[in-house]
Design an enzyme around this catalytic site. Sequence first.
Site, mmCIF file in Angstrom:
data_model
loop_
_atom_site.group_PDB
_atom_site.id
_atom_site.type_symbol
_atom_site.label_atom_id
_atom_site.label_comp_id
_atom_site.label_asym_id
_atom_site.label_seq_id
_atom_site.Cartn_x
_atom_site.Cartn_y
_atom_site.Cartn_z
ATOM 1 N N ASP A 1 45.458 -39.077 4.727
ATOM 2 C CA ASP A 1 46.981 -38.501 4.668
ATOM 3 C C ASP A 1 46.698 -36.991 4.571
ATOM 4 O O ASP A 1 45.752 -36.432 4.275
ATOM 5 C CB ASP A 1 47.648 -39.143 3.324
ATOM 6 N N SER A 2 47.909 -36.560 4.666
ATOM 7 C CA SER A 2 48.123 -35.015 4.687
ATOM 8 C C SER A 2 47.765 -34.572 3.113
ATOM 9 O O SER A 2 47.673 -33.265 2.958
ATOM 10 C CB SER A 2 49.413 -34.709 5.158
ATOM 11 N N CYS B 1 50.016 -41.736 6.905
ATOM 12 C CA CYS B 1 50.999 -40.508 7.031
ATOM 13 C C CYS B 1 51.880 -40.782 8.165
ATOM 14 O O CYS B 1 51.392 -41.074 9.433
ATOM 15 C CB CYS B 1 50.237 -39.181 7.072
ATOM 16 N N GLU C 1 52.998 -32.553 -4.062
ATOM 17 C CA GLU C 1 51.636 -32.341 -3.967
ATOM 18 C C GLU C 1 51.446 -31.500 -4.979
ATOM 19 O O GLU C 1 50.000 -31.416 -5.414
ATOM 20 C CB GLU C 1 51.371 -31.091 -2.733
ATOM 21 N N CYS D 1 58.085 -41.254 4.405
ATOM 22 C CA CYS D 1 57.189 -40.157 4.291
ATOM 23 C C CYS D 1 56.299 -40.952 3.109
ATOM 24 O O CYS D 1 57.081 -41.109 2.243
ATOM 25 C CB CYS D 1 57.605 -38.906 3.680
ATOM 26 N N HIS E 1 54.637 -39.740 0.864
ATOM 27 C CA HIS E 1 55.117 -39.041 -0.322
ATOM 28 C C HIS E 1 56.162 -39.445 -1.340
ATOM 29 O O HIS E 1 56.225 -39.468 -2.468
ATOM 30 C CB HIS E 1 54.957 -37.527 -0.034
#
Length: 268
Positions: free
Chosen positions: A11-12, A74, A151, A183, A185
């Site tokens: 994932d990012s 992602c 993040e 997303c 996240h």
Amino acid sequence: MTDNRPIGVFDSGIGGLSTLKTMATILPNESFIFLGDSKNAPYGDKEKDQILQFSRNNVEFLLNKGVKAIVIACNTATSAAKTELMAEYNVPIIGIEPALKPAVEAGNQDILVLGTALTMKLTKFQAQYHRFEDQTQIDLKPLPGLVDIIETGVVSGPAIKDFLADNLSEFNANQIDGVVLGCTHYPFVRNSIQEFFPNANFYDGFLGVTKMLKHKLNEGNLNTDNQEKGQISFYSTEDTPEEIDRYQKLFNQYQVSDADLPTTGTLE
């Protein structure tokens, strides 16, 4: 035939830990290697060509670790890079995408899709959106900046609530009956989003990507015969002990939603 090699997941940044936790819960005997590209996070504000190159780097890293399949955890990277990666690498590659189809098929009449601006403007999601736009009301809302907050490890509290209040107050809480977390996240702040839409059903795509992973494992005779709980390893492009500790902590904290578990006890 069986295959005890691990499954690679990237994932990012930390968002894919939510996907990983769901897959590890449903497939507990499989081992996983997770790579978070926190050095280049977030992907949502990057160009498609940049994301494709980041994704290639992630795939190469995981292949060097000896994985038998790769999950792109992602939505943005799936939209921007999956097709090219599948053509370039001789390994099963599974991607996650916003769960708009399940939200529509469940009969929701006013669906809010939350995601990155890039995910929602690329061809893959646009095709899905246009497929369903005549069947129900679909609102698209990018949330630039939310990934950056998550993040840092902040997944609750005033910063999250203030951000959501600034971005979600335009929607009628009583009207929205389906929310797509587009997303990986965003499930980390699902509880805070639910406070704005208490009557809505939530969709994140984790069960769908796990079903596809299981299908690919079956198809390629790649299932493990391990009878013990699989091992999970964490890596980050930031490559610091603090970052890996953060991954482990967030992975342990994340609670898998009942909606992400198979109702029949099987993925077949």
